[in-house]
Design an enzyme around this catalytic site. Structure first.
Site, PDB file in Angstrom:
ATOM      1  N   ASP A   1       0.934  -1.159  -0.064  1.00 33.92           N
ATOM      2  CA  ASP A   1      -0.034   0.002  -0.020  1.00 33.92           C
ATOM      3  C   ASP A   1       0.921   1.258   0.008  1.00 33.92           C
ATOM      4  O   ASP A   1       1.825   1.401   0.857  1.00 33.92           O
ATOM      5  CB  ASP A   1      -1.038  -0.038   1.176  1.00 33.92           C
ATOM      6  CG  ASP A   1      -1.942   0.919   1.170  1.00 33.92           C
ATOM      7  OD1 ASP A   1      -2.039   1.832   0.698  1.00 33.92           O
ATOM      8  OD2 ASP A   1      -3.311   0.262   1.636  1.00 33.92           O
TER       9      ASP A   1
ATOM     10  N   THR B   1      -6.971   3.641  -1.962  1.00 36.71           N
ATOM     11  CA  THR B   1      -6.792   2.244  -1.651  1.00 36.71           C
ATOM     12  C   THR B   1      -7.654   1.255  -2.197  1.00 36.71           C
ATOM     13  O   THR B   1      -7.410   0.274  -2.859  1.00 36.71           O
ATOM     14  CB  THR B   1      -6.918   1.980  -0.052  1.00 36.71           C
ATOM     15  OG1 THR B   1      -5.760   2.764   0.683  1.00 36.71           O
ATOM     16  CG2 THR B   1      -6.650   0.411   0.124  1.00 36.71           C
TER      17      THR B   1
ATOM     18  N   LYS C   1      -6.006  -3.664   6.353  1.00 40.57           N
ATOM     19  CA  LYS C   1      -7.455  -2.906   6.104  1.00 40.57           C
ATOM     20  C   LYS C   1      -8.647  -4.037   5.248  1.00 40.57           C
ATOM     21  O   LYS C   1      -8.044  -5.007   4.730  1.00 40.57           O
ATOM     22  CB  LYS C   1      -7.297  -1.941   5.091  1.00 40.57           C
ATOM     23  CG  LYS C   1      -6.254  -0.731   5.284  1.00 40.57           C
ATOM     24  CD  LYS C   1      -6.036   0.079   4.309  1.00 40.57           C
ATOM     25  CE  LYS C   1      -4.895   1.219   4.639  1.00 40.57           C
ATOM     26  NZ  LYS C   1      -4.565   2.166   3.513  1.00 40.57           N
ATOM     27  N   ASP C   2      -9.760  -3.590   5.894  1.00 42.98           N
ATOM     28  CA  ASP C   2     -10.746  -4.522   5.330  1.00 42.98           C
ATOM     29  C   ASP C   2     -10.948  -4.448   3.912  1.00 42.98           C
ATOM     30  O   ASP C   2     -10.944  -5.654   3.131  1.00 42.98           O
ATOM     31  CB  ASP C   2     -12.118  -4.262   6.060  1.00 42.98           C
ATOM     32  CG  ASP C   2     -12.808  -2.849   5.392  1.00 42.98           C
ATOM     33  OD1 ASP C   2     -11.749  -1.825   5.305  1.00 42.98           O
ATOM     34  OD2 ASP C   2     -13.623  -2.554   6.200  1.00 42.98           O
TER      35      ASP C   2
ATOM     36  N   ASP D   1      -1.135  -0.314  -4.829  1.00 45.04           N
ATOM     37  CA  ASP D   1      -2.508   0.435  -5.039  1.00 45.04           C
ATOM     38  C   ASP D   1      -2.363   1.776  -5.594  1.00 45.04           C
ATOM     39  O   ASP D   1      -3.513   2.327  -6.117  1.00 45.04           O
ATOM     40  CB  ASP D   1      -3.317   0.206  -3.942  1.00 45.04           C
ATOM     41  CG  ASP D   1      -2.995   0.784  -2.590  1.00 45.04           C
ATOM     42  OD1 ASP D   1      -1.607   1.038  -2.572  1.00 45.04           O
ATOM     43  OD2 ASP D   1      -3.575   0.757  -1.630  1.00 45.04           O
TER      44      ASP D   1
END
Length: 554
Positions: free
Chosen positions: A28, A69, A155-156, A349
């Site tokens: 990320d 993201t 992160k979900d 991302d």
């Protein structure tokens, strides 16, 4: 039936066997230029190995905006721009059916899903807002569910969106409980191996630990990243200056403060690596002929990059540590599955722009913009265009609904426009005019223009706005800031259609891939169709990316 014999003088081709595991590694907020700036400090078995033994594209860019993201993770394994799966931001404004109100929603939130392993009142998450299949979905369909597909991240959204709607499971980190969680969208209960992993909150083992520099001395950090704790690094976020330089020490107490601050350290990536190894072992990923898929997204790099910016010692140190963690993951896959049986893809991302105050100090046009100024100017323009003499009400207030800064979307009240017989297209143009009155915005596109596709393919900014537009979710006008401008309060951020936010690594390694360094234009949206070609599998439903044929062995 027996195979026909090979023609005389020609050796029989070896039987093709589908790889047993697909491993997607996402970092990320990892700019492509980190590979060049820090590359000679990487270990042999991590990012250097992927570049040496795999195919690496030097000119890979996301071809959409915003660079966030959710909109970045969705294309990796759907092969589609946000305009297709509908992930137009980390959040967007969801209108009521009448078009006269609504609320902001997160791309993975789901009020109908219950968190497993977290705090009782945690918000549920699922992939229900993802409007396309992923590569993992297609593998599961083709094997009647025998292929296992798992997403893992802090992160979900970073765990959920690459895994897809038909995944075996997605797991993410809860700052409320300090544990790895999922939702009942996937499972009825956490598997026993996850319960064991969570027996003590994983962050607990790092209580009171200090994040110090990996390399001895400060010379390399000064040369490649600049001084520790420059003014622009802490002032915009109002951080406590004493805590904004090395060493960074975690709290001693096992509570929400620890669980939260843990995310912005290399220790959280280490925990994620441990969890990924457990998933491979416990779920027997890559153990049979039905190809499994594991997507691992390292999130700490984003949390650190937001606070300290891309030209910080913290970002450099974390990049070096992430490289070593990737090396450890590849070694583990080699031991458990065999890399000869594995397709590995690595990307990010999005990138990140320099801190505006740093850009300004370097002579670049860095500046911070205020979302409230946009709201005021749009209402002003609507008022000027549509108010009538003797009006008892303010049509600027009536017609304006919402502005979501990171994707630049302006939403209008459709019911109010219809009630007054106002042309939606005319209101869109007025909203654009108002937004552009705020100094620091470069372009504005109306809904009508984007729905008609009335943009030049050669206009990169316009094309990226179009690729980020979804008719059912986007606003009525889309504002684009000038380069080096931020419309948010993070120290550093990302969302713009410029190279510092769009240029990321794309690397693929495995059977059928010709290693090399490729200058061809590419995108992370090309990963899914390329992997599908290498697997001889059905591409995801809405794929728009291309097969990277230049790196496929003849």
């Amino acid at each position: 039936a027996q195979a026909a014999p090979a023609p005389a003088g020609r050796p029989a081709a070896a039987a093709w066997r589908r790889p047993r595991l697909v491993l997607l590694i996402a970092i990320d907020q990892f700019r492509y230029e980190y590979l060049e700036r820090f590359g000679d400090l990487f270990v042999a078995g991590g990012l250097s190995r992927l570049q040496r033994e795999g195919a690496s594209w030097t000119n890979a860019n996301y071809d959409h905006t915003p660079a966030e993201t959710g909109p970045g993770h969705a294309p990796m394994l759907t092969g589609a721009w946000p305009s297709e799966p509908g992930i137009i931001g980390n959040e967007w404004f969801e209108r009521n059916a009448e078009g006269n109100g609504g609320r902001r929603v997160l791309n993975s939130e789901d009020a109908g899903a219950k968190i497993l392993g977290g705090a009782p009142d945690e918000r549920g998450s699922s992939p229900r807002r993802l409007l396309a299949s992923t590569l993992g979905d297609e593998l599961r369909l083709a094997t009647n569910g025998r292929s296992k597909v798992i997403g893992v991240s802090l992160k979900d959204r970073s765990a959920i969106l690459p895994a897809g709607r038909h995944a075996t499971a997605a797991y993410w980190y809860s700052i409320e409980s300090g544990r790895m969680v999922t939702s009942d969208y996937y499972l009825r209960a956490l598997p026993a191996w996850v319960e064991r992993f969570n027996a003590t909150p994983p962050a607990d083992k790092y209580r009171g630990q200090a994040w110090t520099r990996l390399l001895p001395g400060e010379a390399e950090y000064l040369r490649r990243a600049g001084p520790d704790d420059p003014e622009w690094e802490w002032k915009p976020a109002k951080a406590v200056r004493e805590e904004s330089h090395f060493p960074h020490r975690l709290p001693e107490t096992a509570d929400r403060k620890l669980f939260n601050e843990f995310q912005g350290t290399p220790f959280s990536n280490e925990m994620l690596l441990d969890f990924a190894r457990e998933a491979i072992t416990a779920e027997a990923l890559g153990a049979d002929e039905d190809t499994d898929l594991l997507a691992v997204s390292f999130s700490a790099n984003d949390y650190v990059g937001h606070r300290y910016g891309p030209y910080s010692q913290e970002v450099m140190d974390l990049a070096l540590r992430t490289d070593r963690q990737i090396a450890a993951l590849l070694d583990f896959v080699e031991a458990r599955v065999g890399l000869r049986h594995t397709l590995v893809a690595l990307t990010s991302d999005h990138g990140v722009g320099p801190i505006p105050e740093h850009a300004e100090a370097m002579g670049l046009p860095g500046r911070r913009l205020r979302p409230d100024d946009v709201r005021s100017r749009v209402k002003e323009a609507l008022r000027e265009r549509f108010n009538r003499a003797g009006d008892a009400r303010d049509r600027g207030e009536d017609y304006f609904l919402e502005f979501t800064p990171k994707n630049g979307n302006i939403y209008l009240d459709l019911e109010a426009l219809g009630r007054d017989g106002v042309s939606r297209e005319a209101a869109e143009r007025a909203a654009c005019e108002g937004g552009l009155r705020v100094a620091g915005f470069a372009r504005c596109f109306t809904r009508t223009q984007l729905e008609r596709g009335a943009v030049s393919p050669g206009d990169a900014v316009a094309r990226r706005v179009l690729h980020g537009f979804h008719p059912g979710r986007s606003g009525d006008a889309v504002l684009v800031p000038e380069a080096f401008k931020l419309v948010v309060t993070y120290t550093a951020d990302h969302y713009a259609p410029y190279s510092y936010d769009t240029h990321v690594p794309v690397i693929i390694m495995g059977g059928g891939v010709a290693p090399g360094r490729y200058p061809n234009a590419a995108s992370p949206a090309d990963i899914a169709p390329t992997l599908a070609a290498l697997l001889r599998a059905q591409p995801p439903s809405n794929t728009v990316g291309r097969v990277l044929i230049e790196a496929i062995r003849k």
